[in-house]
Write a protein that holds these residues in place. Structure first.
Motif, PDB file in Angstrom:
ATOM      1  N   ARG A   1      64.783 -13.799 -60.029  1.00 20.71           N
ATOM      2  CA  ARG A   1      64.666 -13.307 -61.409  1.00 20.71           C
ATOM      3  C   ARG A   1      64.746 -11.792 -61.354  1.00 20.71           C
ATOM      4  O   ARG A   1      64.025 -11.150 -60.589  1.00 20.71           O
ATOM      5  CB  ARG A   1      63.354 -13.748 -62.039  1.00 20.71           C
TER       6      ARG A   1
ATOM      7  N   HIS B   1      66.034 -24.141 -51.901  1.00 15.44           N
ATOM      8  CA  HIS B   1      66.752 -23.316 -52.864  1.00 15.44           C
ATOM      9  C   HIS B   1      66.087 -21.949 -52.947  1.00 15.44           C
ATOM     10  O   HIS B   1      64.860 -21.854 -52.988  1.00 15.44           O
ATOM     11  CB  HIS B   1      66.734 -23.942 -54.259  1.00 15.44           C
TER      12      HIS B   1
ATOM     13  N   PHE C   1      64.434 -17.615 -63.770  1.00 14.46           N
ATOM     14  CA  PHE C   1      64.958 -17.565 -62.408  1.00 14.46           C
ATOM     15  C   PHE C   1      66.308 -18.268 -62.364  1.00 14.46           C
ATOM     16  O   PHE C   1      66.522 -19.258 -63.075  1.00 14.46           O
ATOM     17  CB  PHE C   1      64.005 -18.247 -61.418  1.00 14.46           C
ATOM     18  N   ALA C   2      67.195 -17.764 -61.520  1.00 12.74           N
ATOM     19  CA  ALA C   2      68.500 -18.386 -61.327  1.00 12.74           C
ATOM     20  C   ALA C   2      68.700 -18.709 -59.853  1.00 12.74           C
ATOM     21  O   ALA C   2      68.305 -17.932 -58.975  1.00 12.74           O
ATOM     22  CB  ALA C   2      69.602 -17.444 -61.808  1.00 12.74           C
ATOM     23  N   HIS C   3      69.326 -19.827 -59.594  1.00 13.08           N
ATOM     24  CA  HIS C   3      69.634 -20.251 -58.228  1.00 13.08           C
ATOM     25  C   HIS C   3      70.665 -19.285 -57.642  1.00 13.08           C
ATOM     26  O   HIS C   3      71.692 -19.027 -58.270  1.00 13.08           O
ATOM     27  CB  HIS C   3      70.182 -21.680 -58.253  1.00 13.08           C
TER      28      HIS C   3
ATOM     29  N   THR D   1      63.284 -22.070 -63.549  1.00 14.22           N
ATOM     30  CA  THR D   1      64.479 -21.894 -64.386  1.00 14.22           C
ATOM     31  C   THR D   1      64.077 -21.563 -65.817  1.00 14.22           C
ATOM     32  O   THR D   1      64.662 -20.683 -66.451  1.00 14.22           O
ATOM     33  CB  THR D   1      65.352 -23.164 -64.333  1.00 14.22           C
ATOM     34  N   ARG D   2      63.053 -22.246 -66.335  1.00 14.57           N
ATOM     35  CA  ARG D   2      62.577 -21.989 -67.707  1.00 14.57           C
ATOM     36  C   ARG D   2      62.121 -20.551 -67.889  1.00 14.57           C
ATOM     37  O   ARG D   2      62.235 -20.002 -68.979  1.00 14.57           O
ATOM     38  CB  ARG D   2      61.410 -22.918 -68.050  1.00 14.57           C
TER      39      ARG D   2
ATOM     40  N   LEU E   1      65.770 -18.851 -55.454  1.00 14.94           N
ATOM     41  CA  LEU E   1      65.970 -18.481 -56.854  1.00 14.94           C
ATOM     42  C   LEU E   1      65.516 -17.044 -57.043  1.00 14.94           C
ATOM     43  O   LEU E   1      64.581 -16.584 -56.366  1.00 14.94           O
ATOM     44  CB  LEU E   1      65.171 -19.399 -57.775  1.00 14.94           C
TER      45      LEU E   1
ATOM     46  N   ARG F   1      61.318 -26.230 -59.556  1.00 19.81           N
ATOM     47  CA  ARG F   1      62.632 -25.660 -59.888  1.00 19.81           C
ATOM     48  C   ARG F   1      62.814 -25.563 -61.399  1.00 19.81           C
ATOM     49  O   ARG F   1      63.306 -24.557 -61.907  1.00 19.81           O
ATOM     50  CB  ARG F   1      63.759 -26.489 -59.274  1.00 19.81           C
ATOM     51  N   ALA F   2      62.397 -26.590 -62.139  1.00 22.60           N
ATOM     52  CA  ALA F   2      62.519 -26.572 -63.600  1.00 22.60           C
ATOM     53  C   ALA F   2      61.653 -25.474 -64.203  1.00 22.60           C
ATOM     54  O   ALA F   2      62.093 -24.745 -65.105  1.00 22.60           O
ATOM     55  CB  ALA F   2      62.143 -27.935 -64.173  1.00 22.60           C
TER      56      ALA F   2
END
Length: 178
Positions: free
Chosen positions: A164, A160, A145-147, A141-142, A162, A137-138
């Motif tokens: 992009r 979850h 990508f967004a939840h 996100t880096r 995610l 997940r980290a």
């Protein structure tokens, strides 16, 4: 036909029959397989899955699947495919534990995302990640990508989703001629 992709340190290319033992070893490692699909499978099931890469996925050109290699050694697995779960194209990647912590997962994910946008012409790509998989997940996100939502699984766990989105053309840097 699955194209060859290159990053600074990795080669993503189609599997060969000689990759079977490495593929099975990767998927038999529970540190990896606990995050893949429905979790760990038997060795026979992983060997059958490897066979289907050739008899179904490659033979029928269903979606793109890569062996991930570093210095000629198989160190991971990658895919991009359309799935109903996200109603779009999902990236999937796995890296052998001995290759963790060196930024290679980021290279794999970025390469697949770039291929999705440029090679497949997608406007968005998705990833599904088990809630406890904080490292994945980290990483996602880096790289932008967004939840977007959670999926409650039959076993009560949470996955979850995610996403992009492709940057508008005006926001992307222009390629330089060499």
């Amino acid at each position: 036909m699955t194209p060859v992709l290159r990053t600074a340190r990795l080669l993503l290319d189609p599997y060969t029959p000689e990759d079977e033992d490495g593929f099975v070893a990767l998927f038999q490692d529970t540190r990896v397989s606990r995050w893949m699909g429905d979790g760990p499978a038997t060795e026979a099931e992983d060997r059958a899955l490897f066979g289907r890469v050739f008899t179904k996925v490659y033979a029928e050109d269903l979606f793109d699947v890569w062996a991930v290699r570093r210095d000629g050694r198989l160190v991971g697995h990658a895919e991009i495919k359309r799935t109903d779960e996200v109603d779009g194209h999902e990236i999937i990647y796995a890296l052998a534990p001995e290759a963790w912590g060196a930024g290679l997962g980021t290279e794999i994910a970025e390469a697949i995302v770039a291929y999705g946008f440029t090679g497949l012409g997608l406007t968005e790509v998705h990833a599904t990640v088990a809630a406890p998989n904080t490292a994945s997940r980290a990483l996602l996100t880096r790289i932008g990508f967004a939840h977007v939502r959670d999926v409650r699984e039959e076993d009560g766990s949470t996955t979850h989703v995610l996403t992009r989105h492709r940057e508008p053309a005006a926001a992307r840097p222009h390629p330089r001629a060499t």
